[in-house]
Design a protein around this motif. Structure first.
Motif, PDB file in Angstrom:
ATOM      1  N   CYS A 195       0.565  -1.376  -0.156  1.00 14.04           N
ATOM      2  CA  CYS A 195       0.058   0.132   0.150  1.00 14.04           C
ATOM      3  C   CYS A 195       0.590   1.468   0.108  1.00 14.04           C
ATOM      4  O   CYS A 195       1.910   1.534   0.555  1.00 14.04           O
ATOM      5  N   HIS A 196       0.314   2.206  -0.483  1.00 11.67           N
ATOM      6  CA  HIS A 196       0.677   3.631  -0.312  1.00 11.67           C
ATOM      7  C   HIS A 196      -0.263   4.468   0.300  1.00 11.67           C
ATOM      8  O   HIS A 196      -1.320   4.298   0.017  1.00 11.67           O
ATOM      9  N   GLY A 197       0.202   5.111   1.363  1.00 13.83           N
ATOM     10  CA  GLY A 197      -0.664   5.806   2.162  1.00 13.83           C
ATOM     11  C   GLY A 197      -0.194   7.327   2.334  1.00 13.83           C
ATOM     12  O   GLY A 197       0.780   7.905   2.228  1.00 13.83           O
ATOM     13  N   LEU A 198      -1.461   8.174   2.595  1.00 17.88           N
ATOM     14  CA  LEU A 198      -1.422   9.577   2.618  1.00 17.88           C
ATOM     15  C   LEU A 198      -2.176   9.889   4.255  1.00 17.88           C
ATOM     16  O   LEU A 198      -3.066   9.302   4.668  1.00 17.88           O
ATOM     17  N   PHE A 199      -1.191  10.666   4.997  1.00 22.87           N
ATOM     18  CA  PHE A 199      -1.562  10.820   6.118  1.00 22.87           C
ATOM     19  C   PHE A 199      -1.154  12.570   6.694  1.00 22.87           C
ATOM     20  O   PHE A 199      -0.054  12.965   6.402  1.00 22.87           O
ATOM     21  N   GLY A 200      -2.041  13.086   7.198  1.00 21.40           N
ATOM     22  CA  GLY A 200      -1.824  14.472   7.971  1.00 21.40           C
ATOM     23  C   GLY A 200      -2.802  15.511   7.978  1.00 21.40           C
ATOM     24  O   GLY A 200      -4.055  15.080   7.594  1.00 21.40           O
ATOM     25  N   ASN A 208       1.116  19.080  11.453  1.00 18.12           N
ATOM     26  CA  ASN A 208       1.395  17.958  11.185  1.00 18.12           C
ATOM     27  C   ASN A 208       0.874  17.789   9.447  1.00 18.12           C
ATOM     28  O   ASN A 208      -0.155  17.040   9.081  1.00 18.12           O
ATOM     29  N   PRO A 209       1.880  18.210   8.508  1.00 15.86           N
ATOM     30  CA  PRO A 209       1.367  18.253   7.052  1.00 15.86           C
ATOM     31  C   PRO A 209       1.361  16.858   6.414  1.00 15.86           C
ATOM     32  O   PRO A 209       1.810  15.674   6.966  1.00 15.86           O
ATOM     33  N   VAL A 210       0.565  16.703   5.358  1.00 17.34           N
ATOM     34  CA  VAL A 210       0.251  15.513   4.884  1.00 17.34           C
ATOM     35  C   VAL A 210       1.774  14.857   4.190  1.00 17.34           C
ATOM     36  O   VAL A 210       2.204  15.505   3.434  1.00 17.34           O
ATOM     37  N   THR A 211       1.902  13.673   4.606  1.00 13.00           N
ATOM     38  CA  THR A 211       2.978  12.816   4.240  1.00 13.00           C
ATOM     39  C   THR A 211       2.564  11.666   3.495  1.00 13.00           C
ATOM     40  O   THR A 211       1.482  11.311   3.950  1.00 13.00           O
ATOM     41  N   SER A 212       3.692  11.000   2.747  1.00 12.63           N
ATOM     42  CA  SER A 212       3.266   9.802   2.210  1.00 12.63           C
ATOM     43  C   SER A 212       3.914   8.671   2.748  1.00 12.63           C
ATOM     44  O   SER A 212       5.262   8.715   3.253  1.00 12.63           O
ATOM     45  N   SER A 213       3.536   7.567   2.580  1.00  8.51           N
ATOM     46  CA  SER A 213       4.357   6.353   3.153  1.00  8.51           C
ATOM     47  C   SER A 213       4.155   5.173   2.222  1.00  8.51           C
ATOM     48  O   SER A 213       2.960   5.240   1.591  1.00  8.51           O
ATOM     49  N   TRP A 214       5.025   4.049   2.476  1.00  2.62           N
ATOM     50  CA  TRP A 214       4.650   2.942   1.642  1.00  2.62           C
ATOM     51  C   TRP A 214       4.788   1.777   2.835  1.00  2.62           C
ATOM     52  O   TRP A 214       5.494   1.501   3.757  1.00  2.62           O
ATOM     53  N   PHE A 215       3.601   0.860   3.080  1.00  2.38           N
ATOM     54  CA  PHE A 215       3.970  -0.122   3.825  1.00  2.38           C
ATOM     55  C   PHE A 215       3.213  -1.482   3.314  1.00  2.38           C
ATOM     56  O   PHE A 215       2.417  -1.438   2.242  1.00  2.38           O
ATOM     57  N   THR A 216       3.362  -2.710   3.847  1.00  8.18           N
ATOM     58  CA  THR A 216       2.785  -4.007   3.486  1.00  8.18           C
ATOM     59  C   THR A 216       1.672  -4.348   4.801  1.00  8.18           C
ATOM     60  O   THR A 216       2.305  -4.493   5.655  1.00  8.18           O
ATOM     61  N   VAL A 217       0.308  -4.597   4.607  1.00  8.78           N
ATOM     62  CA  VAL A 217      -0.622  -5.042   5.239  1.00  8.78           C
ATOM     63  C   VAL A 217      -0.582  -6.802   5.119  1.00  8.78           C
ATOM     64  O   VAL A 217      -0.895  -6.914   4.032  1.00  8.78           O
ATOM     65  N   THR A 218      -0.447  -7.316   6.285  1.00 12.36           N
ATOM     66  CA  THR A 218      -0.836  -8.731   6.288  1.00 12.36           C
ATOM     67  C   THR A 218      -2.212  -8.903   6.842  1.00 12.36           C
ATOM     68  O   THR A 218      -2.557  -8.666   8.016  1.00 12.36           O
ATOM     69  N   MET A 219      -3.153  -9.462   6.204  1.00 12.53           N
ATOM     70  CA  MET A 219      -4.467  -9.676   6.616  1.00 12.53           C
ATOM     71  C   MET A 219      -4.825 -11.059   6.367  1.00 12.53           C
ATOM     72  O   MET A 219      -4.620 -11.878   5.473  1.00 12.53           O
TER      73      MET A 219
END
Length: 268
Positions: A195-200, A208-219
């Motif tokens: 996933c690519h995420g946007l948060f802020g 807390n300005p909007v930043t992006s991140s990459w992560f892997t969710v295991t479901m």
């Protein structure tokens, strides 16, 4: 939004690093010679991608090959199947009872669990009740409620109901880039969602300005009744691409984009 850490507990990833993007900072431009190399590299990648896409015609045989518990070749190649057309509490539902159905369910559930709705108590309950397995719903609900406490929301600049201050837009959006089944049986599946995420907070006065991140969710999913349901989630950082040279957008542009561009329903 971080759906969970390596211990299975849900957590929210906060922006890191210094500098305020809304203060007018921009990534410095690269030299013209390096830009030329980049363009040539992109062209080579595109040519390779086109050649790969055109080889051999139908990929269905490769997609269906392999053992039941191992990832397929071209695991995230589009299957051409239509997304589901049913929803429960606004979340896609009614996924197929097969590997692709589990992948599609996991991708859509990652979007829901990684949305700004999780910061609002009433909407959070709707989300969890809609996608959680009946045997795990109480533990998931209590875990999420504890994570999104009033003190935690206050630290982000939100009120107890997850509302942003006047003049600001809260952004928490998860965009799946691909899925992979790592275990599958008729009644259970484990799916990883990259996933690519946007948060802020998008606002001129935001700390807390909007930043992006990459992560892997295991479901981990169970087949319950007539749909895939969540029994457990966890998360790890990455894989993370090299950032591009796009200039950082201002708060108004980010706020407008979030309001104008809706989310998607994901399917293999």
């Amino acid at each position: 939004m971080s759906l969970g850490d390596d211990t299975g507990q849900t957590r929210t990833r906060l922006p890191e690093g210094g500098g305020d993007p809304y203060g007018g900072q921009r990534r410095g431009a690269r030299s013209s010679s390096r830009s030329l190399v980049t363009v040539v590299g992109v062209v080579v990648v595109l040519i390779a991608a086109i050649a790969f896409a055109n080889r051999g015609g139908d990929d269905s045989a490769a997609e269906e090959g392999g053992s039941a518990d191992s990832p397929k070749a071209a695991a995230t190649a589009p299957s051409g199947k239509k997304p589901v057309d049913a929803k429960t509490a606004g979340i896609p539902s009614g996924f197929a009872h097969d590997r692709q159905g589990a992948e599609s369910a996991a991708a859509n559930y990652a979007v829901a669990l990684g949305s700004d709705g999780m910061f609002r108590p009433d909407r959070r309950r709707e989300i969890v009740q809609a996608l959680a397995d009946s045997r795990s719903v109480d533990s998931l609900q209590s875990g999420f409620d504890a994570d999104y406490s009033a003190d935690f929301l206050k630290s982000l600049g939100l009120d107890a109901n997850g509302k942003a201050p006047d003049g600001s837009t809260f952004v928490n959006r998860t965009v799946p880039a691909g899925t992979k089944v790592t275990a599958y049986s008729d009644n259970a599946a484990t799916v990883e969602v990259w996933c690519h995420g946007l948060f802020g907070l998008a606002g001129e006065k935001s700390t807390n300005p909007v930043t992006s991140s990459w992560f892997t969710v295991t479901m981990k999913l169970n087949w319950s009744g007539d749909d895939w349901k969540v029994s457990e989630t966890s998360q790890k950082t990455g894989p993370t691409p090299v950032p591009g040279d796009n200039p950082v957008s201002g708060a108004d542009e980010i706020s407008k984009a979030v309001q104008e561009f809706g989310g998607l329903t994901y399917a293999r």
